[in-house]
Design a protein around this motif. Structure first.
Motif, PDB file in Angstrom:
ATOM      1  N   TYR A 468       0.850  -1.194   0.000  1.00 49.46           N
ATOM      2  CA  TYR A 468       0.000   0.000   0.000  1.00 49.46           C
ATOM      3  C   TYR A 468       0.884   1.241   0.000  1.00 49.46           C
ATOM      4  CZ  TYR A 468      -3.324   3.534   1.540  1.00 49.46           C
ATOM      5  OH  TYR A 468      -4.097   4.671   1.630  1.00 49.46           O
ATOM      6  N   ASP A 469       0.561   2.158  -0.884  1.00 48.03           N
ATOM      7  CA  ASP A 469       1.313   3.414  -0.955  1.00 48.03           C
ATOM      8  C   ASP A 469       0.441   4.541  -0.408  1.00 48.03           C
ATOM      9  OD1 ASP A 469       2.626   5.730  -1.548  1.00 48.03           O
ATOM     10  OD2 ASP A 469       3.072   5.198  -3.640  1.00 48.03           O
ATOM     11  N   PRO A 470       0.774   5.044   0.810  1.00 47.27           N
ATOM     12  CA  PRO A 470      -0.084   6.069   1.426  1.00 47.27           C
ATOM     13  C   PRO A 470      -0.066   7.394   0.653  1.00 47.27           C
ATOM     14  CG  PRO A 470       1.831   5.573   2.829  1.00 47.27           C
ATOM     15  CD  PRO A 470       1.913   4.664   1.671  1.00 47.27           C
ATOM     16  N   ALA A 471       0.994   7.610  -0.127  1.00 43.04           N
ATOM     17  CA  ALA A 471       1.065   8.894  -0.858  1.00 43.04           C
ATOM     18  C   ALA A 471       0.049   8.897  -2.007  1.00 43.04           C
ATOM     19  CB  ALA A 471       2.479   9.099  -1.394  1.00 43.04           C
ATOM     20  N   THR A 472      -0.074   7.781  -2.712  1.00 39.43           N
ATOM     21  CA  THR A 472      -0.976   7.741  -3.874  1.00 39.43           C
ATOM     22  C   THR A 472      -2.313   7.082  -3.546  1.00 39.43           C
ATOM     23  OG1 THR A 472      -0.023   5.638  -4.532  1.00 39.43           O
ATOM     24  CG2 THR A 472       0.972   7.621  -5.480  1.00 39.43           C
ATOM     25  N   HIS A 473      -2.457   6.566  -2.302  1.00 40.32           N
ATOM     26  CA  HIS A 473      -3.667   5.827  -1.903  1.00 40.32           C
ATOM     27  C   HIS A 473      -3.923   4.628  -2.808  1.00 40.32           C
ATOM     28  CE1 HIS A 473      -4.472   9.007   0.929  1.00 40.32           C
ATOM     29  NE2 HIS A 473      -4.488   9.906  -0.042  1.00 40.32           N
ATOM     30  N   ILE A 531      -2.830  -6.589  -9.678  1.00 38.45           N
ATOM     31  CA  ILE A 531      -4.108  -5.899  -9.535  1.00 38.45           C
ATOM     32  C   ILE A 531      -3.827  -4.582  -8.813  1.00 38.45           C
ATOM     33  CG2 ILE A 531      -6.398  -5.958  -8.475  1.00 38.45           C
ATOM     34  CD1 ILE A 531      -6.316  -8.994  -8.683  1.00 38.45           C
ATOM     35  N   VAL A 532      -4.178  -3.480  -9.471  1.00 36.54           N
ATOM     36  CA  VAL A 532      -3.949  -2.155  -8.892  1.00 36.54           C
ATOM     37  C   VAL A 532      -5.293  -1.565  -8.501  1.00 36.54           C
ATOM     38  CG1 VAL A 532      -3.121   0.186  -9.354  1.00 36.54           C
ATOM     39  CG2 VAL A 532      -1.890  -1.804 -10.275  1.00 36.54           C
ATOM     40  N   ILE A 533      -5.395  -1.139  -7.252  1.00 41.09           N
ATOM     41  CA  ILE A 533      -6.655  -0.563  -6.784  1.00 41.09           C
ATOM     42  C   ILE A 533      -6.386   0.821  -6.224  1.00 41.09           C
ATOM     43  CG2 ILE A 533      -8.590  -0.832  -5.197  1.00 41.09           C
ATOM     44  CD1 ILE A 533      -7.968  -3.912  -5.407  1.00 41.09           C
ATOM     45  N   ASP A 534      -6.963   1.808  -6.878  1.00 41.62           N
ATOM     46  CA  ASP A 534      -6.774   3.192  -6.457  1.00 41.62           C
ATOM     47  C   ASP A 534      -7.887   3.623  -5.510  1.00 41.62           C
ATOM     48  OD1 ASP A 534      -4.360   3.867  -7.761  1.00 41.62           O
ATOM     49  OD2 ASP A 534      -5.444   3.847  -9.681  1.00 41.62           O
ATOM     50  N   ASN A 535      -7.681   4.793  -4.920  1.00 39.98           N
ATOM     51  CA  ASN A 535      -8.681   5.393  -4.024  1.00 39.98           C
ATOM     52  C   ASN A 535      -8.922   4.582  -2.757  1.00 39.98           C
ATOM     53  OD1 ASN A 535      -9.116   7.507  -5.934  1.00 39.98           O
ATOM     54  ND2 ASN A 535     -10.421   6.089  -7.095  1.00 39.98           N
ATOM     55  N   VAL A 536      -7.846   3.976  -2.257  1.00 36.59           N
ATOM     56  CA  VAL A 536      -7.940   3.341  -0.937  1.00 36.59           C
ATOM     57  C   VAL A 536      -7.432   4.393   0.053  1.00 36.59           C
ATOM     58  CG1 VAL A 536      -7.192   1.410   0.507  1.00 36.59           C
ATOM     59  CG2 VAL A 536      -7.532   1.067  -1.965  1.00 36.59           C
ATOM     60  N   ALA A 537      -8.372   5.033   0.754  1.00 40.30           N
ATOM     61  CA  ALA A 537      -8.070   6.270   1.470  1.00 40.30           C
ATOM     62  C   ALA A 537      -7.033   6.113   2.582  1.00 40.30           C
ATOM     63  CB  ALA A 537      -9.369   6.850   2.038  1.00 40.30           C
ATOM     64  N   SER A 538      -7.081   4.975   3.285  1.00 39.16           N
ATOM     65  CA  SER A 538      -6.139   4.791   4.389  1.00 39.16           C
ATOM     66  C   SER A 538      -5.628   3.360   4.365  1.00 39.16           C
ATOM     67  CB  SER A 538      -6.828   5.115   5.720  1.00 39.16           C
ATOM     68  OG  SER A 538      -7.908   4.229   5.900  1.00 39.16           O
ATOM     69  N   PRO A 539      -4.584   3.060   5.140  1.00 31.27           N
ATOM     70  CA  PRO A 539      -4.015   1.706   5.080  1.00 31.27           C
ATOM     71  C   PRO A 539      -5.080   0.642   5.338  1.00 31.27           C
ATOM     72  CG  PRO A 539      -2.623   3.142   6.382  1.00 31.27           C
ATOM     73  CD  PRO A 539      -3.863   3.921   6.082  1.00 31.27           C
ATOM     74  N   PRO A 540      -5.036  -0.455   4.595  1.00 32.93           N
ATOM     75  CA  PRO A 540      -6.062  -1.485   4.737  1.00 32.93           C
ATOM     76  C   PRO A 540      -6.040  -2.134   6.124  1.00 32.93           C
ATOM     77  CG  PRO A 540      -4.561  -2.002   2.915  1.00 32.93           C
ATOM     78  CD  PRO A 540      -4.021  -0.792   3.583  1.00 32.93           C
ATOM     79  N   THR A 541      -7.230  -2.387   6.650  1.00 31.44           N
ATOM     80  CA  THR A 541      -7.337  -3.172   7.887  1.00 31.44           C
ATOM     81  C   THR A 541      -7.675  -4.629   7.546  1.00 31.44           C
ATOM     82  OG1 THR A 541      -9.678  -2.589   7.992  1.00 31.44           O
ATOM     83  CG2 THR A 541      -8.130  -1.215   9.264  1.00 31.44           C
ATOM     84  N   MET A 542      -7.983  -4.874   6.268  1.00 31.16           N
ATOM     85  CA  MET A 542      -8.388  -6.212   5.845  1.00 31.16           C
ATOM     86  C   MET A 542      -8.291  -6.260   4.320  1.00 31.16           C
ATOM     87  SD  MET A 542     -12.265  -7.698   6.278  1.00 31.16           S
ATOM     88  CE  MET A 542     -13.075  -6.968   4.868  1.00 31.16           C
TER      89      MET A 542
END
Ligand code: ZN
Length: 816
Positions: A468-473, A531-542
């Motif tokens: 997960y890249d927090p800069a690009t979400h 698989i690239v998934i954009d717009n993940v606002a914060s680090p995944p919890t699951m």
């Protein structure tokens, strides 16, 4: 056909081996290799049988056959007819005798004048019937809980051992069975009962007519003193035939049938296609057989108490055989290389029934069980669904069809199934016909799905890593398929293929601390895919790879325990829950893991998840998990309590022993008590003797408790149990095996008793003793044991059987 689970895997492994030897090279199913040719169309047979003799395994038969010539100047007809059938006379329709020839299991009938193309031919074969017991017909003598009886078993090529016919599924006919049986007996067969008469001696003749075409392997006959319990679906008779002694148990077991008929009729859009449905229970059966409109089943009727343990009989067996009335009997595989069209569907449909009745969880529960069976079978030998003797047509067939349903959605899936059934009504089909039906019904060409799931072997093995890249979400999943095509060609040059890359859509669900889950579906098209998934606002919890478990797969995806714990708490799908439980269960020093499992064990909304988490806790230290297991012991589900007892047996300690002892004394479930006895014997070897003795005398459904007691007694090495076992000989088969196990553990007295059982007055006791010796002692020891008594045996049938066993063991010893 549905063997009981214990015998299923062995039976399929043997089938795979047997069929394999004659299997030519193939990549996909080339039907001309597998579908038998013949030069007529079998139209109708009238099969009359009488004078059954249990001692000589014989009867009198007369079969009238109508068929249509499919070649010009046809001068002879070739039928399959077991070599033991003594042909007395073959007469043409005008009554003149016809010349015949015999070649092994083949009967050639020379016509009095050549028939032209499409001429109808009619003749009657009178014969004295005789079988090798268990081939075509099984004759069973009376013994405790079992009346004298006869049952037929045709699939796949055994019906011609009791009547001359065309014994291959690619030619359908109508038929009648007219059976004359002793006074007090019943004869159950296919179709409608058209006459039931008695002669002066009390002998009864029952005449059944199957007036809608089906395949000759589905011709059935059961002869036994039976009670009939009558039920209906709409106006169709639905009858249950059991021994008189079992008749009080029949209604509760079988009364689900009309509802199942209703659900299957609705889902397929094809109303139940036959004149009646009978289910008949018989002895020494392997499970169930879907003879058209007249299913034959084992005589293991559950009692009232055993329903809490969800008996296999009602959960799987009844809906499986019923499903065959559409898949197998109404539309039949054209050859045995496409047998998954029969068995895969029959194994798939019960899950659909239970989903309709009780929702998604019970269906996922059903298919998770199939998944675990499939993995075991696939590990032994990897074969495609569409291949002769394929070993995985039951569970893989069910799982592939469930995957297809999930891919297409219910409306498109059932429209395709409806098209398949109506395109081939009362006829035959091969695998590609099913693909074509989906193309017709939905416009979608599923070639890609067929080539990887039907014609190729294996399944995708995924290794997934996430970043997960927090800069690009942005969340990136690297998805690698690691399955290897290591299958080798066999001596005939045949080689199955495992795809390097399975292609399919996959759905990923991502939980975050902020807001709703992010859910995306992407196609996987390459062995190494991203698989690239954009717009993940914060680090995944699951992160759930394959949300809803829509792909048959193995998954490796290393994740932090906290992430897995979140998934276990929130996950709906039972396969995904089970997978998470496996991951957490391996982390036996991890506090987050044990807390998540304990929470699932005591508060999950579905009993299977509670039971699986409870099982997983058995690998953790006693000090941490006993309070949770104690709580699980009070669960309303017997499956959870059973898992708790087993885990307590593993973790040990005084507190565990007290809880297990309490379950042995007080639990209401046979399964829980059986597991408790096993656990008790392992936790308290000295103190469990009294419980084992009590267990040996405690009746239970399918002898669950007695079997646990016998197992525990054998493991104690307490020689005084040898006498107890011998006292139980004749009540059931297992004590013979127990004696054999004690022989292996060094008991000479057990050997002496086992050999004395070969001279028992009861034939079934002699048979059970011989079976235990041959199967359990090993070739060298078994041979020595049998040779020591071979000359002294007084019963001629057993002496002959021992002689045969000695020859077989000698041959086996020579082979190494
Ligand atoms: Zn079946």
């Amino acid at each position: 056909m549905r063997p009981a689970l214990a015998t299923l895997i062995i039976a399929l492994a043997l089938a795979a081996r047997a069929a394999h030897a004659q299997n030519p090279n193939l990549e996909s199913i080339a039907n001309d290799r597998y579908t038998r040719s013949h030069d007529f169309d079998l139209v109708h047979q009238h099969i009359a049988v009488r004078d059954f003799n249990w001692d000589s395994l014989s009867f009198t038969g007369s079969v009238s056959t109508t068929l249509i010539a499919l070649r010009p100047a046809m001068d002879s007809v070739i039928l399959d007819a077991g070599a033991l059938l003594g042909i007395k006379r073959v007469a043409s329709s005008s009554g003149s005798a016809l010349r015949t020839g015999r070649h092994g299991d083949t009967l050639v009938i020379y016509l009095d004048r050549p028939a032209a193309f499409h001429d109808t031919i009619h003749f009657t074969v009178d014969y004295s019937g005789k079988v090798e017991n268990g081939r075509g017909l099984t004759f069973i003598d009376e013994r405790p809980h079992t009346p004298r009886q006869i049952w037929s078993q045709g699939e796949d090529r055994d019906n011609h051992y009791w009547f001359p016919t065309y014994d291959f599924p690619n030619d359908k006919m109508t038929w009648e069975v007219e059976a004359t049986v002793p006074a007090g007996y019943m004869a159950v067969s296919n179709g409608a009962l058209v006459a039931d008469t008695k002669d002066a001696t009390g002998a009864r003749t029952l005449h059944w007519r199957q007036d809608r075409p089906s395949a000759s392997y589905l011709v059935s006959l059961v002869v036994a003193p039976l009670a009939k319990i009558h039920d209906t679906w709409k106006n169709v008779p639905v009858d249950y035939y059991t021994y008189h002694a079992d008749s009080a148990l029949a209604w509760r077991l079988f009364h689900v049938t009309p509802d199942m008929i209703d659900v299957y009729s609705r889902l397929t859009g094809v109303p139940y296609p036959w004149q009646k449905y009978a289910q008949t229970t018989v002895a020494d059966f392997f499970g169930g057989m879907e003879n058209v409109s007249a299913t034959t089943l084992v005589d293991w009727l559950p009692d009232a108490k055993s329903y809490q343990d969800r008996p296999w009989y009602q959960h799987i067996l009844i809906p499986h055989e019923l499903a065959h009335q559409w898949f197998g009997d109404f539309v039949t595989t054209e050859n045995w290389a496409n047998m998954w069209l029969n068995e895969g569907f029959a194994e798939f449909m019960p899950g659909q029934y239970w989903r309709e009745k009780s929702g998604n969880h019970i269906a996922e529960d059903y298919y998770l069980d199939e998944y675990r069976q499939f993995m075991q079978i696939d590990a032994r030998r990897r074969m495609p669904l569409a291949s002769l003797g394929s070993n995985n047509i039951y569970p893989k067939g069910a799982l592939v069809l469930e995957m297809l349903r999930s891919y297409l959605g219910d409306e498109r899936f059932w429209a395709g199934i409806h098209r398949y059934l109506t395109n081939h009504a009362y006829g035959n089909a091969v695998s590609d016909d099913l693909r074509q039906a989906f193309l017709d019904a939905t416009g979608e060409n599923l070639d890609w799905f067929w080539s990887q799931w039907v014609y190729a072997a294996g399944y995708p093995e995924f290794t997934v890593t996430s970043s997960y890249d927090p800069a690009t979400h942005r969340l990136t999943l690297a998805v690698r398929q690691t399955q290897r095509d290591t299958l080798k060609a066999d001596s005939a040059g045949m080689r199955y293929v495992v795809p390097e890359t399975f292609r399919m859509p996959v759905t990923v669900r991502i939980g975050t601390a902020m807001g709703a889950d992010v859910v995306r579906t992407k196609w996987i098209r390459q062995r190494d895919d991203t698989i690239v998934i954009d717009n993940v606002a914060s680090p995944p919890t699951m992160i759930v790879f394959d949300d809803g478990n829509r792909i048959l797969k193995r998954l490796t995806f290393d994740q932090p325990s906290a992430q897995l714990a979140t998934q276990l708490r929130r996950e709906e799908n039972l396969w995904n829950r089970w997978w998470v439980i496996q991951q957490l269960g391996a982390r036996t020093t991890d506090e987050t893991a044990v807390r998540a499992l304990a929470d699932a064990a005591t508060s999950s909304d579905y009993f299977l998840t509670r039971a699986q988490a409870t099982s997983a806790l058995g690998a953790f230290p006693a000090g941490i998990v006993v309070p949770t297991l104690a709580k699980a012991m009070r669960d309303t589900s017997s499956q959870v309590r059973q898992a708790a007892v087993e885990s307590l047996g593993r973790v040990g300690g005084a507190e565990s022993l007290a809880l297990v002892r309490g379950a042995w004394r007080g639990d209401d479930s046979y399964s829980v008590r059986a597991s408790a006895l096993t656990a008790l014997a392992s936790l308290d070897t000295a103190g469990s003797r009294a419980a084992i003795v009590e267990g040996l005398r405690t009746p239970s459904y399918r002898d669950a408790i007695q079997n646990a007691a016998i197992g525990a007694a054998v493991r104690t090495d307490d020689t005084t149990f040898v006498t107890t076992m011998q006292q139980m000989i004749g009540d059931q088969q297992l004590p013979s095996y127990a004696l054999a196990a004690m022989v292996v553990r060094g008991s000479d007295r057990a050997l002496k008793l086992l050999l004395s059982d070969l001279d028992d007055a009861r034939p079934y006791v002699r048979q059970w003793a011989l079976t235990a010796i041959v199967q359990s002692l090993g070739p060298a020891r078994g041979l020595a044991a049998l040779k020591s008594v071979q000359q002294t045996l007084t019963h001629l049938d057993t002496r002959a059987a021992v002689d045969r066993a000695v020859k077989q063991l000698e041959a086996a010893a020579k082979q190494g």
